[in-house]
Design a protein around this motif. Structure first.
Motif, PDB file in Angstrom:
ATOM      1  N   ALA A  44       0.857  -0.550   0.064  1.00 52.97           N
ATOM      2  CA  ALA A  44       0.189  -0.239  -0.362  1.00 52.97           C
ATOM      3  C   ALA A  44       0.237   1.379   0.018  1.00 52.97           C
ATOM      4  O   ALA A  44       1.521   1.707   0.204  1.00 52.97           O
ATOM      5  N   VAL A  45       0.176   2.130  -0.731  1.00 53.33           N
ATOM      6  CA  VAL A  45       1.180   3.457  -0.788  1.00 53.33           C
ATOM      7  C   VAL A  45       0.146   4.638  -0.198  1.00 53.33           C
ATOM      8  O   VAL A  45      -0.966   4.900  -1.054  1.00 53.33           O
ATOM      9  N   VAL A  46       0.264   5.190   0.379  1.00 51.27           N
ATOM     10  CA  VAL A  46      -0.841   6.382   1.086  1.00 51.27           C
ATOM     11  C   VAL A  46      -0.186   7.451   0.191  1.00 51.27           C
ATOM     12  O   VAL A  46       0.969   8.161   0.486  1.00 51.27           O
ATOM     13  N   VAL A  47      -1.348   8.408  -0.773  1.00 51.22           N
ATOM     14  CA  VAL A  47      -0.815   9.156  -1.288  1.00 51.22           C
ATOM     15  C   VAL A  47      -0.945  10.157  -0.782  1.00 51.22           C
ATOM     16  O   VAL A  47      -2.925  10.941  -0.947  1.00 51.22           O
ATOM     17  N   HIS A  48      -0.249  12.060  -1.358  1.00 50.49           N
ATOM     18  CA  HIS A  48      -1.444  13.116  -0.317  1.00 50.49           C
ATOM     19  C   HIS A  48      -1.432  14.291  -2.307  1.00 50.49           C
ATOM     20  O   HIS A  48       0.139  14.004  -2.702  1.00 50.49           O
ATOM     21  N   MET A  49      -1.975  15.071  -2.660  1.00 55.17           N
ATOM     22  CA  MET A  49      -2.256  15.651  -3.517  1.00 55.17           C
ATOM     23  C   MET A  49      -2.738  16.967  -2.572  1.00 55.17           C
ATOM     24  O   MET A  49      -3.788  17.372  -2.076  1.00 55.17           O
ATOM     25  N   GLY A  50      -2.105  18.371  -3.101  1.00 53.48           N
ATOM     26  CA  GLY A  50      -2.591  18.886  -3.137  1.00 53.48           C
ATOM     27  C   GLY A  50      -1.389  20.017  -2.639  1.00 53.48           C
ATOM     28  O   GLY A  50      -0.475  19.703  -2.341  1.00 53.48           O
ATOM     29  N   SER A  51      -1.899  21.169  -1.087  1.00 53.57           N
ATOM     30  CA  SER A  51      -0.711  21.519  -0.654  1.00 53.57           C
ATOM     31  C   SER A  51      -1.219  21.544   0.928  1.00 53.57           C
ATOM     32  O   SER A  51      -1.787  20.948   1.497  1.00 53.57           O
ATOM     33  N   THR A  52       0.310  22.078   1.295  1.00 50.74           N
ATOM     34  CA  THR A  52      -0.045  21.933   2.925  1.00 50.74           C
ATOM     35  C   THR A  52      -1.182  23.181   3.947  1.00 50.74           C
ATOM     36  O   THR A  52      -1.627  22.166   4.065  1.00 50.74           O
ATOM     37  N   MET A  53      -2.321  23.797   3.185  1.00 50.07           N
ATOM     38  CA  MET A  53      -3.187  24.067   3.673  1.00 50.07           C
ATOM     39  C   MET A  53      -4.582  23.789   3.275  1.00 50.07           C
ATOM     40  O   MET A  53      -5.366  23.570   3.592  1.00 50.07           O
ATOM     41  N   SER A  54      -4.257  22.526   1.769  1.00 52.04           N
ATOM     42  CA  SER A  54      -5.616  21.837   1.748  1.00 52.04           C
ATOM     43  C   SER A  54      -5.129  20.829   0.313  1.00 52.04           C
ATOM     44  O   SER A  54      -4.207  20.376   0.471  1.00 52.04           O
ATOM     45  N   GLY A  55      -6.044  19.833   0.648  1.00 50.99           N
ATOM     46  CA  GLY A  55      -5.605  18.387   0.152  1.00 50.99           C
ATOM     47  C   GLY A  55      -7.004  17.131   0.421  1.00 50.99           C
ATOM     48  O   GLY A  55      -7.325  17.571   0.614  1.00 50.99           O
ATOM     49  N   HIS A  56      -5.494  16.276  -0.189  1.00 51.78           N
ATOM     50  CA  HIS A  56      -7.001  15.250  -0.395  1.00 51.78           C
ATOM     51  C   HIS A  56      -5.635  13.743  -0.139  1.00 51.78           C
ATOM     52  O   HIS A  56      -4.874  13.440  -0.721  1.00 51.78           O
ATOM     53  N   TYR A  57      -6.290  12.749   0.127  1.00 52.52           N
ATOM     54  CA  TYR A  57      -5.376  11.799   0.974  1.00 52.52           C
ATOM     55  C   TYR A  57      -5.902  10.288  -0.196  1.00 52.52           C
ATOM     56  O   TYR A  57      -7.018  10.108  -0.396  1.00 52.52           O
ATOM     57  N   THR A  58      -5.023   9.685  -1.318  1.00 52.08           N
ATOM     58  CA  THR A  58      -5.910   8.932  -1.676  1.00 52.08           C
ATOM     59  C   THR A  58      -4.785   7.665  -1.597  1.00 52.08           C
ATOM     60  O   THR A  58      -4.052   7.729  -0.405  1.00 52.08           O
ATOM     61  N   ALA A  59      -4.869   5.949  -1.728  1.00 55.98           N
ATOM     62  CA  ALA A  59      -3.805   5.259  -1.866  1.00 55.98           C
ATOM     63  C   ALA A  59      -3.746   4.001  -3.195  1.00 55.98           C
ATOM     64  O   ALA A  59      -5.014   4.255  -3.934  1.00 55.98           O
ATOM     65  N   PHE A  60      -2.785   3.579  -3.009  1.00 58.88           N
ATOM     66  CA  PHE A  60      -2.185   2.634  -3.933  1.00 58.88           C
ATOM     67  C   PHE A  60      -2.736   1.080  -3.438  1.00 58.88           C
ATOM     68  O   PHE A  60      -2.173   1.154  -2.559  1.00 58.88           O
ATOM     69  N   ILE A  61      -3.419   0.042  -3.550  1.00 60.83           N
ATOM     70  CA  ILE A  61      -2.768  -0.712  -2.909  1.00 60.83           C
ATOM     71  C   ILE A  61      -2.977  -1.890  -3.932  1.00 60.83           C
ATOM     72  O   ILE A  61      -3.455  -1.945  -4.826  1.00 60.83           O
ATOM     73  N   SER A  62      -1.458  -3.278  -3.345  1.00 58.33           N
ATOM     74  CA  SER A  62      -1.893  -4.327  -4.223  1.00 58.33           C
ATOM     75  C   SER A  62      -2.426  -5.773  -3.667  1.00 58.33           C
ATOM     76  O   SER A  62      -2.111  -5.845  -1.750  1.00 58.33           O
ATOM     77  N   SER A  63      -3.361  -6.531  -4.483  1.00 58.78           N
ATOM     78  CA  SER A  63      -4.128  -7.577  -4.284  1.00 58.78           C
ATOM     79  C   SER A  63      -3.339  -9.148  -4.944  1.00 58.78           C
ATOM     80  O   SER A  63      -3.923  -8.418  -6.149  1.00 58.78           O
ATOM     81  N   ASN A  64      -2.811  -9.690  -4.381  1.00 56.57           N
ATOM     82  CA  ASN A  64      -2.024 -10.544  -5.545  1.00 56.57           C
ATOM     83  C   ASN A  64      -1.435 -10.423  -7.018  1.00 56.57           C
ATOM     84  O   ASN A  64      -1.705 -10.457  -7.995  1.00 56.57           O
ATOM     85  N   GLN A  65      -0.953  -9.673  -6.641  1.00 53.71           N
ATOM     86  CA  GLN A  65       0.563  -8.796  -7.561  1.00 53.71           C
ATOM     87  C   GLN A  65      -0.057  -8.112  -8.286  1.00 53.71           C
ATOM     88  O   GLN A  65       0.282  -7.212  -9.654  1.00 53.71           O
ATOM     89  N   ASP A  66      -1.772  -7.908  -8.528  1.00 52.56           N
ATOM     90  CA  ASP A  66      -2.205  -6.297  -9.404  1.00 52.56           C
ATOM     91  C   ASP A  66      -2.746  -5.224  -8.270  1.00 52.56           C
ATOM     92  O   ASP A  66      -2.435  -5.431  -6.916  1.00 52.56           O
ATOM     93  N   TRP A  67      -2.618  -3.596  -8.836  1.00 53.44           N
ATOM     94  CA  TRP A  67      -2.609  -2.376  -7.860  1.00 53.44           C
ATOM     95  C   TRP A  67      -3.781  -2.529  -8.293  1.00 53.44           C
ATOM     96  O   TRP A  67      -4.481  -2.006  -9.435  1.00 53.44           O
ATOM     97  N   TYR A  68      -4.051  -1.497  -7.397  1.00 51.57           N
ATOM     98  CA  TYR A  68      -5.682  -0.878  -7.198  1.00 51.57           C
ATOM     99  C   TYR A  68      -5.285   0.449  -7.122  1.00 51.57           C
ATOM    100  O   TYR A  68      -4.685   1.087  -5.862  1.00 51.57           O
ATOM    101  N   TYR A  69      -5.904   1.450  -7.517  1.00 50.51           N
ATOM    102  CA  TYR A  69      -6.499   3.320  -6.741  1.00 50.51           C
ATOM    103  C   TYR A  69      -7.871   3.350  -6.072  1.00 50.51           C
ATOM    104  O   TYR A  69      -8.562   2.607  -6.829  1.00 50.51           O
TER     105      TYR A  69
END
Length: 138
Positions: A70-95
């Motif tokens: 899993a990779v937690v991702v931050h998009m945006g700036s210091t004052m605002s933003g959004h978190y998403t994630a990439f998750i691996s399951s059985n060698q496949d990646w999902y967003y």
């Protein structure tokens, strides 16, 4: 000028290894997001930490392997933003983004490394690795 040398010896690592990438810095009282390029492997062996240590030393086993799941991702700036994630399951990646989960690729995960060409501000923030044995598939 003084030079201090200290030694860190890893004795063991947990089943789940969390690596926090520091993406923010305080500059004269203002918090600034860091976009520096930080690469990370999809898998690694603890041999990279055990190099140069004697076999008899009380240190990390060189035959343990970790896989990024899993990779937690931050998009945006210091004052605002959004978190998403990439998750691996059985060698496949999902967003995963709020209520939407869609197939993805390792190449898209690598797009979160950052760097001066990073336009979206989408940078990896937290890496989650799972320990696996050399002979196992998972």
């Amino acid at each position: 000028m003084y030079c201090y040398v200290s030694e860190v010896k890893l004795v063991s690592l947990p089943p789940i290894l969390c690596v926090h990438l520091k993406r923010f810095r305080n500059d004269d009282g203002f918090t600034k997001k860091l976009y520096d390029k930080v690469t990370f492997p999809e898998t690694f062996s603890t041999a990279i930490f055990a190099a140069g240590q004697s076999e008899n030393a009380d240190c990390l086993k060189a035959d343990e392997h970790y896989s990024l799941y899993a990779v937690v991702v931050h998009m945006g700036s210091t004052m605002s933003g959004h978190y998403t994630a990439f998750i691996s399951s059985n060698q496949d990646w999902y967003y995963a983004d709020d209520s939407c989960v869609q197939p993805s690729t390792w190449e898209k995960v690598q797009g979160t490394y950052g760097g001066y060409r990073q336009r979206s501000g989408e940078t990896a923030y937290l890496l989650l690795y799972r320990k696996k044995s050399w002979n196992s598939s998972g």
